[in-house]
Design a protein around this motif. Structure first.
Motif, PDB file in Angstrom:
ATOM      1  N   GLU A 125       0.835  -1.203   0.000  1.00  0.00           N
ATOM      2  CA  GLU A 125       0.000   0.000   0.000  1.00  0.00           C
ATOM      3  C   GLU A 125       0.873   1.257   0.000  1.00  0.00           C
ATOM      4  O   GLU A 125       0.559   2.247  -0.677  1.00  0.00           O
ATOM      5  CB  GLU A 125      -0.935  -0.011   1.212  1.00  0.00           C
ATOM      6  CG  GLU A 125      -1.766   1.247   1.405  1.00  0.00           C
ATOM      7  CD  GLU A 125      -2.722   1.564   0.254  1.00  0.00           C
ATOM      8  OE1 GLU A 125      -3.300   2.667   0.255  1.00  0.00           O
ATOM      9  OE2 GLU A 125      -2.893   0.717  -0.658  1.00  0.00           O
ATOM     10  N   LEU A 126       1.976   1.219   0.731  1.00  0.00           N
ATOM     11  CA  LEU A 126       2.910   2.350   0.716  1.00  0.00           C
ATOM     12  C   LEU A 126       3.533   2.531  -0.663  1.00  0.00           C
ATOM     13  O   LEU A 126       3.721   3.664  -1.131  1.00  0.00           O
ATOM     14  CB  LEU A 126       4.005   2.156   1.777  1.00  0.00           C
ATOM     15  CG  LEU A 126       3.622   2.534   3.207  1.00  0.00           C
ATOM     16  CD1 LEU A 126       4.684   2.050   4.187  1.00  0.00           C
ATOM     17  CD2 LEU A 126       3.428   4.040   3.336  1.00  0.00           C
ATOM     18  N   ILE A 130       3.279   5.962  -2.896  1.00  0.00           N
ATOM     19  CA  ILE A 130       4.431   6.655  -3.483  1.00  0.00           C
ATOM     20  C   ILE A 130       4.212   6.874  -4.973  1.00  0.00           C
ATOM     21  O   ILE A 130       4.449   7.964  -5.500  1.00  0.00           O
ATOM     22  CB  ILE A 130       5.727   5.860  -3.216  1.00  0.00           C
ATOM     23  CG1 ILE A 130       6.066   5.874  -1.725  1.00  0.00           C
ATOM     24  CG2 ILE A 130       6.891   6.446  -4.028  1.00  0.00           C
ATOM     25  CD1 ILE A 130       7.165   4.905  -1.329  1.00  0.00           C
ATOM     26  N   ARG A 131       3.738   5.834  -5.662  1.00  0.00           N
ATOM     27  CA  ARG A 131       3.496   5.955  -7.108  1.00  0.00           C
ATOM     28  C   ARG A 131       2.486   7.053  -7.421  1.00  0.00           C
ATOM     29  O   ARG A 131       2.625   7.782  -8.409  1.00  0.00           O
ATOM     30  CB  ARG A 131       2.980   4.625  -7.678  1.00  0.00           C
ATOM     31  CG  ARG A 131       4.019   3.545  -7.847  1.00  0.00           C
ATOM     32  CD  ARG A 131       3.502   2.429  -8.740  1.00  0.00           C
ATOM     33  NE  ARG A 131       2.237   1.870  -8.280  1.00  0.00           N
ATOM     34  CZ  ARG A 131       2.124   0.869  -7.396  1.00  0.00           C
ATOM     35  NH1 ARG A 131       3.224   0.324  -6.880  1.00  0.00           N
ATOM     36  NH2 ARG A 131       0.944   0.410  -7.037  1.00  0.00           N
ATOM     37  N   GLU A 132       1.462   7.176  -6.553  1.00  0.00           N
ATOM     38  CA  GLU A 132       0.349   8.086  -6.842  1.00  0.00           C
ATOM     39  C   GLU A 132       0.469   9.407  -6.093  1.00  0.00           C
ATOM     40  O   GLU A 132      -0.451  10.241  -6.144  1.00  0.00           O
ATOM     41  CB  GLU A 132      -0.975   7.383  -6.536  1.00  0.00           C
ATOM     42  CG  GLU A 132      -1.157   6.126  -7.392  1.00  0.00           C
ATOM     43  CD  GLU A 132      -2.484   5.423  -7.163  1.00  0.00           C
ATOM     44  OE1 GLU A 132      -3.371   6.025  -6.528  1.00  0.00           O
ATOM     45  OE2 GLU A 132      -2.616   4.272  -7.631  1.00  0.00           O
ATOM     46  N   GLY A 133       1.582   9.609  -5.397  1.00  0.00           N
ATOM     47  CA  GLY A 133       1.803  10.887  -4.725  1.00  0.00           C
ATOM     48  C   GLY A 133       0.909  11.130  -3.527  1.00  0.00           C
ATOM     49  O   GLY A 133       0.608  12.284  -3.186  1.00  0.00           O
ATOM     50  N   LEU A 179       6.827  14.813   0.787  1.00  0.00           N
ATOM     51  CA  LEU A 179       6.075  15.093  -0.435  1.00  0.00           C
ATOM     52  C   LEU A 179       6.520  16.393  -1.100  1.00  0.00           C
ATOM     53  O   LEU A 179       6.257  16.611  -2.277  1.00  0.00           O
ATOM     54  CB  LEU A 179       4.576  15.154  -0.139  1.00  0.00           C
ATOM     55  CG  LEU A 179       3.843  13.818   0.002  1.00  0.00           C
ATOM     56  CD1 LEU A 179       2.367  14.058   0.303  1.00  0.00           C
ATOM     57  CD2 LEU A 179       3.987  12.969  -1.256  1.00  0.00           C
ATOM     58  N   THR A 180       7.190  17.271  -0.325  1.00  0.00           N
ATOM     59  CA  THR A 180       7.693  18.514  -0.922  1.00  0.00           C
ATOM     60  C   THR A 180       9.025  18.293  -1.625  1.00  0.00           C
ATOM     61  O   THR A 180       9.551  19.201  -2.264  1.00  0.00           O
ATOM     62  CB  THR A 180       7.885  19.613   0.155  1.00  0.00           C
ATOM     63  OG1 THR A 180       8.972  19.269   1.030  1.00  0.00           O
ATOM     64  CG2 THR A 180       6.615  19.796   0.984  1.00  0.00           C
ATOM     65  N   THR A 184      12.397  10.634  -4.906  1.00  0.00           N
ATOM     66  CA  THR A 184      13.473   9.809  -4.350  1.00  0.00           C
ATOM     67  C   THR A 184      13.465   9.823  -2.833  1.00  0.00           C
ATOM     68  O   THR A 184      13.912   8.865  -2.200  1.00  0.00           O
ATOM     69  CB  THR A 184      14.845  10.290  -4.852  1.00  0.00           C
ATOM     70  OG1 THR A 184      14.949  11.710  -4.659  1.00  0.00           O
ATOM     71  CG2 THR A 184      15.035   9.966  -6.316  1.00  0.00           C
ATOM     72  N   ARG A 185      12.963  10.915  -2.220  1.00  0.00           N
ATOM     73  CA  ARG A 185      12.910  10.968  -0.753  1.00  0.00           C
ATOM     74  C   ARG A 185      11.977   9.896  -0.215  1.00  0.00           C
ATOM     75  O   ARG A 185      12.326   9.155   0.691  1.00  0.00           O
ATOM     76  CB  ARG A 185      12.459  12.357  -0.297  1.00  0.00           C
ATOM     77  CG  ARG A 185      12.020  12.406   1.181  1.00  0.00           C
ATOM     78  CD  ARG A 185      13.167  12.204   2.149  1.00  0.00           C
ATOM     79  NE  ARG A 185      13.922  13.413   2.273  1.00  0.00           N
ATOM     80  CZ  ARG A 185      13.584  14.427   3.086  1.00  0.00           C
ATOM     81  NH1 ARG A 185      12.516  14.352   3.844  1.00  0.00           N
ATOM     82  NH2 ARG A 185      14.345  15.495   3.142  1.00  0.00           N
ATOM     83  N   MET A 186      10.769   9.794  -0.769  1.00  0.00           N
ATOM     84  CA  MET A 186       9.816   8.783  -0.321  1.00  0.00           C
ATOM     85  C   MET A 186      10.371   7.387  -0.579  1.00  0.00           C
ATOM     86  O   MET A 186      10.175   6.474   0.216  1.00  0.00           O
ATOM     87  CB  MET A 186       8.472   8.956  -1.010  1.00  0.00           C
ATOM     88  CG  MET A 186       7.590  10.038  -0.421  1.00  0.00           C
ATOM     89  SD  MET A 186       6.988   9.649   1.233  1.00  0.00           S
ATOM     90  CE  MET A 186       5.553  10.725   1.324  1.00  0.00           C
TER      91      MET A 186
END
Length: 226
Positions: A125-126, A130-133, A179-180, A184-186
């Motif tokens: 789910e994570l 990530i894929r969908e922001g 998210l800002t 690559t951070r996520m």
């Protein structure tokens, strides 16, 4: 307790000066006496606040020269964190590193196939978030709860549950900040989750403990990345 409250307030007041740019990176903080006078506190209280800022890697102290700003956290920290909450959020991360590190240790010894499936489901789910922001706080929380459950000791889950509001505040802050940043951070955060999962799946308690403690400590530090 009163001293702790006063030092927390001083900590956040100094942090606000740095975030707002009143004291630039490389700039010197006012003298201890000036800060004590400004905030109406004693030197021991101020020194507690400065110690926390050093641990957060925001300032650096030089013998005989005073304290200097090492990095300026982003203004977004103040957008996502409730006023007066940052010191408490940082202490929540300390609590989590201790409790969840040990929970991961025992989870690696005691996890069942069903436990691994719960962790895997949360990770998938994570990945989708990530894929969908998307923010992904609920899935992040589900992953950490699944590890506490896999430790098969109700006191880990109870201790964590008692701090759930604080924990979710910290997760909301760190994931909003991520998210800002570029995606690559996520993905970096997610790689830390997979490292924990892989150690638990491999039944390696020491690696699981270390991976969890590193993950929580990294989350704490990421709050103040400039």
């Amino acid at each position: 307790m009163r001293d702790r409250t006063l030092s927390d307030r001083a900590y956040e007041n100094i942090l606000a000066k740095i975030v707002d740019g009143d004291i630039p990176v490389g700039g010197k903080l006012p003298t201890e006496q000036d800060l004590c006078n400004e905030f109406g506190i004693s030197r021991p209280v101020l020194r507690q606040a400065l110690k926390q800022l050093r641990e957060d890697d925001v300032i650096v102290s030089r013998q005989g020269s005073g304290s200097f700003v090492k990095r300026r956290p982003e203004g977004a920290v103040r957008d996502f964190a409730p006023v007066g909450s940052i010191a408490d959020i940082q202490r929540t991360f300390e609590f989590r590193a201790a409790i969840e590190g040990e929970a991961a240790f025992f989870a690696a010894q005691r996890r069942t196939d069903a436990d691994l499936a719960e962790m895997r489901s949360a990770l998938e789910e994570l990945d989708r978030c990530i894929r969908e922001g998307e923010l992904g706080v609920a899935a992040d929380e589900a992953f950490h709860v699944a590890i506490c459950d896999a430790a098969d000791n109700k006191y880990f889950a109870a201790a964590r549950s008692s701090m759930q509001s604080n924990i979710l505040t910290g997760m909301n802050l760190t994931r909003n900040l991520s998210l800002t940043k570029p995606q690559t951070r996520m993905k970096l955060v997610q790689s830390e989750h997979y490292r924990i999962f892989d150690a638990i799946k491999a039944a390696d308690p020491e690696a699981a403990r270390l991976a969890m403690r590193n993950h929580v400590e990294n989350a704490r530090k990421r709050i103040f990345e400039g």
